[in-house]
Design a protein around this motif. Sequence first.
Motif, short mmCIF file in Angstrom:
data_model
loop_
_atom_site.label_atom_id
_atom_site.label_comp_id
_atom_site.label_asym_id
_atom_site.label_seq_id
_atom_site.Cartn_x
_atom_site.Cartn_y
_atom_site.Cartn_z
N VAL A 755 80.54 24.90 78.18
CA VAL A 755 80.53 26.36 78.21
C VAL A 755 81.62 26.94 77.30
O VAL A 755 81.52 28.08 76.84
CB VAL A 755 80.71 26.86 79.66
CG1 VAL A 755 82.10 26.54 80.17
CG2 VAL A 755 80.40 28.34 79.79
N LEU A 756 82.63 26.14 76.96
CA LEU A 756 83.73 26.63 76.13
C LEU A 756 83.38 26.64 74.65
O LEU A 756 84.14 27.18 73.84
CB LEU A 756 84.98 25.76 76.35
CG LEU A 756 85.54 25.76 77.77
CD1 LEU A 756 86.75 24.84 77.86
CD2 LEU A 756 85.90 27.17 78.21
N ILE A 757 82.25 26.01 74.25
CA ILE A 757 81.82 26.10 72.86
C ILE A 757 80.62 27.03 72.72
O ILE A 757 80.04 27.14 71.64
CB ILE A 757 81.47 24.71 72.29
CG1 ILE A 757 80.41 24.01 73.14
CG2 ILE A 757 82.73 23.85 72.20
CD1 ILE A 757 79.94 22.69 72.54
N ASN A 758 80.28 27.71 73.80
CA ASN A 758 79.23 28.71 73.74
C ASN A 758 79.71 29.91 72.92
O ASN A 758 80.88 30.28 72.99
CB ASN A 758 78.87 29.16 75.16
CG ASN A 758 77.56 29.91 75.21
OD1 ASN A 758 77.42 30.98 74.64
ND2 ASN A 758 76.59 29.33 75.90
N PRO A 759 78.84 30.52 72.10
CA PRO A 759 79.28 31.67 71.30
C PRO A 759 79.85 32.81 72.13
O PRO A 759 80.63 33.62 71.62
CB PRO A 759 78.00 32.10 70.58
CG PRO A 759 77.12 30.90 70.58
CD PRO A 759 77.44 30.16 71.83
N ASP A 760 79.47 32.89 73.41
CA ASP A 760 79.95 33.98 74.27
C ASP A 760 81.27 33.65 74.96
O ASP A 760 81.73 34.41 75.81
CB ASP A 760 78.90 34.30 75.34
CG ASP A 760 77.58 34.75 74.73
OD1 ASP A 760 77.62 35.34 73.62
OD2 ASP A 760 76.52 34.50 75.34
#
Length: 903
Positions: A755-760
């Motif tokens: 989730v930490l490399i998600n664009p958001d």
Amino acid sequence: MASFPSTGLPALWLAIGSWLHPATEHRPRSRAQQQVQRRAGVTGTIYIAIGLIPTLIALAVVLVAGVEPVPGNADLSNAIVPGALLLVAISVFAPQAIFRAQSAARIRKILDNPTSAQRPWASSTITFNAVLVGALLAGVFIQGVLALALFGLALAIRVIMDSTRNIDEDPNARFHSLTKNFTIGFIGVVAFVVTEPLVPPVGVIPPVWPFLTAALIAMYVGLILNIITRWVDGNSSAWSFARDAVDSRRIIVALVSALIAWLTTASGTWAEEFIEDGGDAQGVLVGLAVFLVSWALLWLASLELWRREAMKTLALWAQHQTEVVGRLADGSLDPELAERAALRTTTRMAISVFGATRALSVVSHHDGRITDDFIAVDEYENAPPTDRRSLTGSKTLTMRLYPEPGHSSASGVTVGGWLRPGSFLVRNDTIVQRFTNLATQSLLVPVVASDDRRLASAFDEMFTDLNRWPSMAAFAEATSRLQALADASPESRSLVVAVYSIDDFGALAGGKFEHVAVGQVMRLALGNPNFAGHDMFLAYDDPGRIWIALGGGPVIRSSIDVLRELQTYINNHGAIPSAKLDVDVHVSVAFGYAAHQVDDFTCDGLIALARERLLSDQGARDPFAVENVSIHEITPEAIIESAETPVTAVDMLALLREDLTRHNEEDSPRFSTSIAPIVNVHNNDVDALCAKTAWPRTIGHVDVSDPDTFFTTVSRNSDTAAAAMAVYLTEAKRLLRRASLVDSNVPLLVWAPSVLINPDAGENSLANLISPTLDLTEVARTVLVFDTIPTHSGESLRSIADRGVKIAVTAGAAAAADSVDLYGWPRWGVVFPQHIIQGPSGVDSLMVQQTVSAIAGGDTKLIAVADRSVDLRDLAALHIDYVMSPTSAEITSDSDLLYQLNR
């Protein structure tokens, strides 16, 4: 940035080297590029001096002293110079046959090892050296000075011609032409020196052994000179000489060269014996004719071998593709994974089959999306990087996947820059048609499986066989998406999972009673007006259970009340009159529920807890009592056994940050870290470590003292994931320092929430969390492992890689990743889960091959998760060089770490 030396011999050698070898694979003006060019300058200067000076001296001697006649044979004396000129012309300027090395034929079985780099063609092919044959003949018929003068002059002209003709395609053509022709010439000198004292005078048929001896000695001298070329290119392969020295095809070509020289000599001698007048001159012509015929036959043999190997490669590919189609049909191979692997496999096959230096595979999808793969295999090592635009500067062949004229699709395979044998292969209709058919099958079958089979499979998976109600698989997917919404906004959203079980369902099961009973509950649930404004999903679970996922506002108790009111409404209005079913049927239900972020963070955990409360409700009520059964007197707190204020993601985040602060400031650790060694399957050395961190706490009903549970729990929200990542990096820093104290610099693998490399992710982006915690030395030894590659996360991954952090992914991440997100960052490793390595039938070799083809590179490390029962030979056969235990040991001291490193 490195600077050029300003004075002295190093500057001279660098200047010469930059002219001979201007382009390398290294950064311009870097130290590595200067090293290559300096070596090229030294080698080129020595080669030019050794080759040019003796040639000029020999030319001067021939021009001044003339050619010494053969005593007592005027005809032969008159034929020597014209015959020598013809021999030199054929030996130096005629195009020579090219054969594949036997070792290359093995290596190019690219289906067995998708990560193996395709070697440059110069190191994987054998060129018939006609100069060797010419030198052997010169040792019999021609004086040494004349042979040196003519061959040296011809090779010098050949250097100039090759440099001029190939400079546009090969920026390093001057160096390559110089080294190739010097090696050829030096081999000829060795062959001449060995042959001349061993053969009898002209007019006697010589024995064959001097020619064989000279050819083998000259061949090995050429292999020694190749070591110098590899030294210039920085190729430190220790086994290259040994591999080439025992290559059977290389030895056969050398022996055939010797036999051609002997046959040419013997033919000329026989002609002299049978022709009385002018036999010597005609004997020379007969010998040259035999030489030409042998040269042509070698070309035919070379082309036939290339054709046979192309057909053999296509047969292996067809066998491989049959297995892929079978796995796609039974659903054990993901179509997206097969689609990405097919692109790389098809491109590598095009290089191998047609002897090409460039290949491009393109698939145009019906939705307008285009996927492609480009590979360049240059003729020489240390070639500058290239891209698909280089195809425009060479002859190409495009094989369309859709043969209909005027078809709008751009799908196809393009090859270009082929070797001389390749120009015949691309004209072979059988090979081209068979390759096109296999490429079409390889590239389009996964597309078809992805588009059509997936819809049919998804329908069967998402709906029940009876009455086509949404299934539990659909419920799990819907719950997962509603969980993501609640995790993203815990202050405004919540999720409650509820189950309604029809009382005494066994009496209703089968036929129209079951259908009507389930339909009655479904109708009342779907028509419940209290669900207005809520996100709701409904599914059926046999026998007689209806599941509801209800997304509501921040007050969880309100959603629970709405679901409980539905139970009351069903029990009050569940009667089906006898006019419909011959007998009156009353449907009543028991109720159970679980709240996300309060009871559990996973779908399986929520379902399990809801079932437990369902059993409690069934035990607290009599389903055979009056119709209106209510349990309003039971409070939510009495059922869930929790405090008035539930533990939410916000509370967990605050507690996590508090414990991290105390963990860093106090002596008593708040987190525990365990490691699993990553062992080399070839020598049992520990080459890396994998760290996992746990939090010895219970959050609500979730025990996060298990590392995997802790990782899954924090990965649902970017805020909690960022706080947990700070814990992971802090523990990694501690482990790296401990490893340095025990004299170990092995890499450390750290699992990172995707989730930490998600664009958001915003300020919680993983790239922003690394630099404040780890220094450059620690960054260089850290490997982040991701079990998912979110869509549009490629930019974040490239940013992490630019900071020097190595990245590894799981096989599942490789299967689900978008090809766009895989571009621009190298994969340090691929981790294969235990069910692929130790499945019911052993190692799933096809899944390994497809995964590696889709995502791995030549330097990617393949890591298997397996216990001690795995056969390491099976892993080594699939080029999986590392194995990691599924269990890990807690590290509390330096001695624990030292034990794991030396186990």
